[in-house]
Enzyme design. Structure first.
Site, PDB file in Angstrom:
ATOM      1  N   TRP A  11      30.382  37.440  40.254  1.00 22.98           N
ATOM      2  CA  TRP A  11      30.151  36.994  41.685  1.00 22.98           C
ATOM      3  C   TRP A  11      29.570  35.644  40.623  1.00 22.98           C
ATOM      4  O   TRP A  11      29.830  34.836  42.203  1.00 22.98           O
ATOM      5  CB  TRP A  11      28.575  37.314  41.873  1.00 22.98           C
ATOM      6  N   LYS A  12      30.006  34.934  39.641  1.00 19.43           N
ATOM      7  CA  LYS A  12      30.115  33.268  39.565  1.00 19.43           C
ATOM      8  C   LYS A  12      28.350  32.945  39.702  1.00 19.43           C
ATOM      9  O   LYS A  12      27.514  33.959  39.675  1.00 19.43           O
ATOM     10  CB  LYS A  12      30.904  32.809  39.840  1.00 19.43           C
ATOM     11  N   HIS A  97      34.731  33.387  29.075  1.00 16.57           N
ATOM     12  CA  HIS A  97      35.876  34.013  30.699  1.00 16.57           C
ATOM     13  C   HIS A  97      36.487  31.675  30.606  1.00 16.57           C
ATOM     14  O   HIS A  97      35.961  31.061  30.238  1.00 16.57           O
ATOM     15  CB  HIS A  97      34.751  33.560  31.504  1.00 16.57           C
ATOM     16  N   GLU A 169      43.849  37.509  31.857  1.00 19.66           N
ATOM     17  CA  GLU A 169      43.320  36.253  33.295  1.00 19.66           C
ATOM     18  C   GLU A 169      43.810  35.212  33.271  1.00 19.66           C
ATOM     19  O   GLU A 169      43.926  34.364  32.709  1.00 19.66           O
ATOM     20  CB  GLU A 169      41.762  36.528  33.098  1.00 19.66           C
ATOM     21  N   GLY A 175      41.202  32.237  41.072  1.00 17.35           N
ATOM     22  CA  GLY A 175      40.862  31.814  42.515  1.00 17.35           C
ATOM     23  C   GLY A 175      42.346  30.667  43.285  1.00 17.35           C
ATOM     24  O   GLY A 175      41.987  29.752  44.050  1.00 17.35           O
ATOM     25  N   SER A 215      42.790  36.511  41.488  1.00 12.00           N
ATOM     26  CA  SER A 215      43.401  36.751  42.567  1.00 12.00           C
ATOM     27  C   SER A 215      43.183  38.400  43.211  1.00 12.00           C
ATOM     28  O   SER A 215      44.829  38.491  43.798  1.00 12.00           O
ATOM     29  CB  SER A 215      44.440  36.138  43.122  1.00 12.00           C
ATOM     30  N   GLY A 236      37.093  38.381  41.205  1.00  9.99           N
ATOM     31  CA  GLY A 236      36.247  37.352  41.436  1.00  9.99           C
ATOM     32  C   GLY A 236      35.605  37.218  42.584  1.00  9.99           C
ATOM     33  O   GLY A 236      34.550  38.196  43.478  1.00  9.99           O
ATOM     34  N   GLY A 237      36.573  35.817  43.310  1.00 14.10           N
ATOM     35  CA  GLY A 237      36.106  36.206  45.322  1.00 14.10           C
ATOM     36  C   GLY A 237      35.436  37.084  45.578  1.00 14.10           C
ATOM     37  O   GLY A 237      35.342  37.456  46.433  1.00 14.10           O
TER      38      GLY A 237
HETATM   39  C1  PEP Z   1      38.170  35.554  37.891  1.00 18.74           C
HETATM   40  O1  PEP Z   1      37.102  34.386  37.445  1.00 18.74           O
HETATM   41  O2  PEP Z   1      37.195  36.253  36.684  1.00 18.74           O
HETATM   42  C2  PEP Z   1      38.582  35.624  38.708  1.00 18.74           C
HETATM   43  C3  PEP Z   1      38.955  37.004  38.254  1.00 18.74           C
HETATM   44  O3  PEP Z   1      38.377  35.161  39.675  1.00 18.74           O
HETATM   45  P1  PEP Z   1      39.368  35.503  41.238  1.00 18.74           P
HETATM   46  O4  PEP Z   1      39.212  37.709  41.090  1.00 18.74           O
HETATM   47  O5  PEP Z   1      38.652  34.603  42.289  1.00 18.74           O
HETATM   48  O6  PEP Z   1      40.648  35.144  40.681  1.00 18.74           O
END
Ligand code: PEP
Length: 252
Positions: A11-12, A97, A169, A175, A215, A236-237
């Site tokens: 959730w950051k 991260h 990642e 993002g 993403s 993430g998002g």
């Molecule tokens: C993340 O920050 O770990 C991530 C995967 O972000 P997102 O899914 O938004 O790309």
């Protein structure tokens, strides 16, 4: 082979307490059982205890922290130790991260110390690696992730590797809306497994879960999770949107 399927939501620095509790409740009530997929939420530090206390005992969700200190205790204003997290029944901690690497200049040396602290406190760890766009374009992505793994995992005792989950990642996918294709994700996950096999053993490499992050959403999750070496996702998002995140969990 005994690999766990995992979907984790990072959730950051988002949500307030009420939003965090609502989101957790929605996910708890709308996702497949935890025996099929391990579900982990990484809320902001401030809400971990409240979320933990509000979890139902059925369909249990695991809770993690987005970071921990490399130190054990003492005069380190603003830091939160792995022991503190354990004392509020936190299950996991996220280490390495790309946002910690990029915005807070954290290094492999620090990640090793944080992992050491987390292991001492008996926390599980999701350790993230991934190349940036420049590194991908210059074809150095394999070397980059190999170095990121070697510099940190060579300090982890072999009998503790079962406490670790890896997340690949690619920074260019985080993002940005640009996801790695299943082909590209599979290629890298297989490579990571080979690196683990070189550091530890083939058996441990086959048993470690490797998540994809970048993403990932309800449209692309299934084809990514269908790849033989992709054991789930770090989201993430899309983890901030209850119905989206549940679709991702339920796409296994
Ligand atoms: C993340 O920050 O770990 C991530 C995967 O972000 P997102 O899914 O938004 O790309």
């Amino acid at each position: 082979m005994n690999r766990k399927k995992i979907v984790a939501g990072n959730w950051k620095m988002n949500t307030n307490l009420n939003e965090a509790l609502e989101l957790m409740n929605f996910i708890q009530n709308n996702s497949v059982s935890s025996s099929q997929v391990e579900k982990i939420l990484f809320p902001p530090f401030a809400f971990i205890k409240s979320i933990k206390d509000a979890l139902s005992i059925i369909n249990k969700i695991k809770i993690g922290a987005q970071n921990c200190s490399e130190y054990n205790f003492g005069a380190y204003t603003g830091e939160i130790s792995a022991n503190m997290l354990k004392s509020i029944s936190c299950d996991y901690v996220l280490i390495g991260h790309s946002e910690r690497r990029r915005y807070f200049n954290e290094t492999s040396k620090q990640f090793s110390l944080k992992i050491e602290q987390a292991l001492k406190a008996d926390l599980k760890i999701i350790f993230c690696v991934g190349e940036n766009l420049e590194q991908r374009k210059s074809n150095s992505h394999f070397n980059i992730v190999k170095t990121q793994l070697n510099e940190v995992l060579s300090h982890v005792p072999k009998d503790k590797i079962n406490k670790l989950v890896l997340a690949y990642e690619p920074v260019w996918a985080i993002g940005t809306g640009e996801t790695a294709s299943p082909l590209l994700a599979q290629e890298m996950h297989l490579y990571l497994r080979n690196v683990i096999s070189q550091i530890f053993s083939e058996d441990l490499a086959q048993n470690i879960s490797i998540l994809y992050g970048g993403s990932c959403n309800s449209q692309n999750a299934k084809e990514l999770f269908d790849c033989p070496d992709v054991d789930g996702g770090l989201i993430g998002g899309a983890s901030l949107i209850g119905h989206e995140f549940c679709k991702i969990i339920n796409s296994f």
